[in-house]
Motif scaffolding. Sequence first.
Motif, PDB file in Angstrom:
ATOM      1  N   LEU A 149      17.320  72.852  46.687  1.00  0.00           N
ATOM      2  CA  LEU A 149      17.527  73.074  48.115  1.00  0.00           C
ATOM      3  C   LEU A 149      18.007  71.802  48.811  1.00  0.00           C
ATOM      4  O   LEU A 149      18.664  71.873  49.854  1.00  0.00           O
ATOM      5  N   ARG A 150      17.666  70.631  48.254  1.00  0.00           N
ATOM      6  CA  ARG A 150      18.088  69.364  48.847  1.00  0.00           C
ATOM      7  C   ARG A 150      19.487  68.949  48.388  1.00  0.00           C
ATOM      8  O   ARG A 150      19.999  67.933  48.853  1.00  0.00           O
ATOM      9  N   ASN A 151      20.091  69.721  47.491  1.00  0.00           N
ATOM     10  CA  ASN A 151      21.431  69.406  47.005  1.00  0.00           C
ATOM     11  C   ASN A 151      22.454  69.732  48.098  1.00  0.00           C
ATOM     12  O   ASN A 151      22.593  70.879  48.516  1.00  0.00           O
ATOM     13  N   ARG A 152      23.158  68.720  48.557  1.00  0.00           N
ATOM     14  CA  ARG A 152      24.076  68.884  49.693  1.00  0.00           C
ATOM     15  C   ARG A 152      25.169  69.907  49.397  1.00  0.00           C
ATOM     16  O   ARG A 152      25.487  70.765  50.228  1.00  0.00           O
ATOM     17  N   SER A 153      25.772  69.839  48.219  1.00  0.00           N
ATOM     18  CA  SER A 153      26.862  70.761  47.899  1.00  0.00           C
ATOM     19  C   SER A 153      26.379  72.197  47.837  1.00  0.00           C
ATOM     20  O   SER A 153      27.090  73.115  48.264  1.00  0.00           O
ATOM     21  N   LEU A 154      25.180  72.405  47.308  1.00  0.00           N
ATOM     22  CA  LEU A 154      24.632  73.764  47.282  1.00  0.00           C
ATOM     23  C   LEU A 154      24.392  74.277  48.691  1.00  0.00           C
ATOM     24  O   LEU A 154      24.643  75.456  48.993  1.00  0.00           O
ATOM     25  N   ALA A 155      23.883  73.417  49.576  1.00  0.00           N
ATOM     26  CA  ALA A 155      23.630  73.839  50.960  1.00  0.00           C
ATOM     27  C   ALA A 155      24.933  74.209  51.661  1.00  0.00           C
ATOM     28  O   ALA A 155      25.018  75.230  52.357  1.00  0.00           O
ATOM     29  N   VAL A 156      25.965  73.376  51.472  1.00  0.00           N
ATOM     30  CA  VAL A 156      27.261  73.661  52.090  1.00  0.00           C
ATOM     31  C   VAL A 156      27.848  74.941  51.524  1.00  0.00           C
ATOM     32  O   VAL A 156      28.357  75.796  52.259  1.00  0.00           O
ATOM     33  N   PHE A 157      27.770  75.094  50.200  1.00  0.00           N
ATOM     34  CA  PHE A 157      28.317  76.292  49.563  1.00  0.00           C
ATOM     35  C   PHE A 157      27.585  77.546  50.040  1.00  0.00           C
ATOM     36  O   PHE A 157      28.220  78.568  50.336  1.00  0.00           O
ATOM     37  N   GLY A 158      26.259  77.479  50.135  1.00  0.00           N
ATOM     38  CA  GLY A 158      25.495  78.619  50.632  1.00  0.00           C
ATOM     39  C   GLY A 158      25.867  78.984  52.056  1.00  0.00           C
ATOM     40  O   GLY A 158      25.989  80.169  52.400  1.00  0.00           O
ATOM     41  N   ALA A 159      26.064  77.977  52.918  1.00  0.00           N
ATOM     42  CA  ALA A 159      26.475  78.234  54.299  1.00  0.00           C
ATOM     43  C   ALA A 159      27.850  78.896  54.342  1.00  0.00           C
ATOM     44  O   ALA A 159      28.086  79.828  55.133  1.00  0.00           O
ATOM     45  N   CYS A 160      28.773  78.434  53.488  1.00  0.00           N
ATOM     46  CA  CYS A 160      30.107  79.044  53.433  1.00  0.00           C
ATOM     47  C   CYS A 160      30.035  80.509  53.004  1.00  0.00           C
ATOM     48  O   CYS A 160      30.719  81.370  53.572  1.00  0.00           O
ATOM     49  N   ILE A 161      29.208  80.784  52.014  1.00  0.00           N
ATOM     50  CA  ILE A 161      29.083  82.158  51.528  1.00  0.00           C
ATOM     51  C   ILE A 161      28.492  83.055  52.613  1.00  0.00           C
ATOM     52  O   ILE A 161      28.936  84.204  52.816  1.00  0.00           O
ATOM     53  N   LEU A 162      27.480  82.572  53.333  1.00  0.00           N
ATOM     54  CA  LEU A 162      26.896  83.354  54.418  1.00  0.00           C
ATOM     55  C   LEU A 162      27.942  83.655  55.490  1.00  0.00           C
ATOM     56  O   LEU A 162      28.084  84.808  55.943  1.00  0.00           O
ATOM     57  N   LEU A 163      28.695  82.635  55.923  1.00  0.00           N
ATOM     58  CA  LEU A 163      29.717  82.834  56.951  1.00  0.00           C
ATOM     59  C   LEU A 163      30.819  83.770  56.459  1.00  0.00           C
ATOM     60  O   LEU A 163      31.319  84.618  57.216  1.00  0.00           O
ATOM     61  N   PHE A 164      31.186  83.619  55.194  1.00  0.00           N
ATOM     62  CA  PHE A 164      32.240  84.485  54.650  1.00  0.00           C
ATOM     63  C   PHE A 164      31.831  85.950  54.719  1.00  0.00           C
ATOM     64  O   PHE A 164      32.600  86.810  55.182  1.00  0.00           O
ATOM     65  N   HIS A 165      30.640  86.275  54.270  1.00  0.00           N
ATOM     66  CA  HIS A 165      30.219  87.672  54.261  1.00  0.00           C
ATOM     67  C   HIS A 165      29.895  88.187  55.662  1.00  0.00           C
ATOM     68  O   HIS A 165      30.033  89.385  55.924  1.00  0.00           O
ATOM     69  N   LEU A 166      29.483  87.301  56.546  1.00  0.00           N
ATOM     70  CA  LEU A 166      29.322  87.693  57.946  1.00  0.00           C
ATOM     71  C   LEU A 166      30.659  88.139  58.528  1.00  0.00           C
ATOM     72  O   LEU A 166      30.720  89.097  59.316  1.00  0.00           O
ATOM     73  N   ALA A 167      31.740  87.478  58.129  1.00  0.00           N
ATOM     74  CA  ALA A 167      33.067  87.841  58.616  1.00  0.00           C
ATOM     75  C   ALA A 167      33.681  89.008  57.847  1.00  0.00           C
ATOM     76  O   ALA A 167      34.437  89.804  58.404  1.00  0.00           O
ATOM     77  N   ASN A 168      33.356  89.136  56.559  1.00  0.00           N
ATOM     78  CA  ASN A 168      34.076  90.064  55.692  1.00  0.00           C
ATOM     79  C   ASN A 168      33.481  91.470  55.647  1.00  0.00           C
ATOM     80  O   ASN A 168      34.226  92.461  55.597  1.00  0.00           O
ATOM     81  N   ALA A 169      32.163  91.589  55.639  1.00  0.00           N
ATOM     82  CA  ALA A 169      31.535  92.870  55.306  1.00  0.00           C
ATOM     83  C   ALA A 169      31.915  93.993  56.252  1.00  0.00           C
ATOM     84  O   ALA A 169      32.034  95.150  55.839  1.00  0.00           O
ATOM     85  N   ALA A 170      32.112  93.683  57.535  1.00  0.00           N
ATOM     86  CA  ALA A 170      32.371  94.738  58.519  1.00  0.00           C
ATOM     87  C   ALA A 170      33.848  95.065  58.677  1.00  0.00           C
ATOM     88  O   ALA A 170      34.196  96.024  59.382  1.00  0.00           O
ATOM     89  N   MET A 171      34.745  94.303  58.042  1.00  0.00           N
ATOM     90  CA  MET A 171      36.173  94.517  58.288  1.00  0.00           C
ATOM     91  C   MET A 171      36.651  95.885  57.824  1.00  0.00           C
ATOM     92  O   MET A 171      37.350  96.588  58.554  1.00  0.00           O
TER      93      MET A 171
END
Length: 440
Positions: free
Chosen positions: A248-270
Amino acid sequence: MSKRCHDGPPVTESAAPSPPRPSQRSLRRLDWFVFLVADVQTGFGPFIAVYLTTQKWTLVEIGLVMTVAGLVSLAGQMPGGALVDAARSERTVAGVAVSLIALSALIYATMPVFPAVLAAAILHAAASCVLGPCIAAISLGLVGHAAVGERFGRNARFASIGSGLSAAAMGACGYFFSAQSVFFVTAALLVPTLLVLRGLAPEEIDPERAHGNIPGQQGDPMQQDGPDGQSGPPQKRRRLLADLWSLLRNRSLAVFGACILLFHLANAAMLPLMGSVLTTRSSEWATVLIGACIVGPQIVVALFSPWVGRQAERLGRRPLLLAGFAALPIRGLLLAVVTDPYLLVAAQLLDGLTAAVLSVMVPLTVADLTRGTGRFNLVQGAVGTMMGLGASLSPTFAGYLSDTFGSPFAFLGLALTATLCLATAWLFMAETRPSTAVER
């Protein structure tokens, strides 16, 4: 001597193992296993609502069952990944998961009463939380880190082909026979799926690689004993919590997880939102056009996914991730301004390009970031949780924008969210491909 590649784990050069050499038979069996699992999973989804409607269920009852299943799926992602990391035979876990999914299909078909259907939905959701990580783990254990990019591409190709063909076949079963027959066919697919899985040579699937370890490395977190020389449940729980906190303290994992969350927030309803737009603009052809919007991207995924896997080894992960993320705001913008229904379907093909990239790059990036940790599948579960959170919030977000400002503004809102995802990846996501390959 060890090297650290960006934010990934250290790689010990002196302990580099020889690359795995799986047989063509096992590789082909994995292709067919992925294909058949996609067939089995296609038997659920929208077919459940159709079937339960024919059984005189109310929309509230159907919605409640699907909501509970969604919550179980969301909560079970990380425990499912941790279970696969703890297993010494991913084949066995995958076989049990497929069997439970087939059992849930039989329950749907034979006992369409609320308590039984609710139990079947929970069973299916829980088993699916394990089955996805199992396939990725078997792939990694079979071919190793150096070749897993192309392997993930083949998985995406066969899953896409399986989903498309089985959707057509099960739709035909529902049309010519009954909605109930779909679930009998789904349950019957258990037999060939288990036969194909049995053909995967267990000695060719390295359990250490399957968990994200490097075989022979010092300090394998899955094999270490506790401070007192024991390895009982308390020590394993403490190691799991310590590993989880470290990840959880791994910076790249945190950034990647945030990107995935934002991506699916934008994509799922299209796609659902576009379905509503197509229905209002061309109600006569809406069903056909929606079908084209689903099948078209599947074809793109089947064609391009292996190529994405090969290019990830040549170009690196970051350029392809950025390209996949960039296609989503373009798609959202096109859906906001284009009015012709047929051009909307053409714009939806961008979804196939995005899916071809992310179906390969998500597990591959996770494999990079967890290399040598033994927690590949646990982190897969964490990323899956981010996917689920984004996808569950997306319809409400888009629905509010559409009801308040209209569908063009809803598409623009989703496009802006996708742009935020792209900007986050561009600014903060480092390249994760190891600078020197350990397994060659």
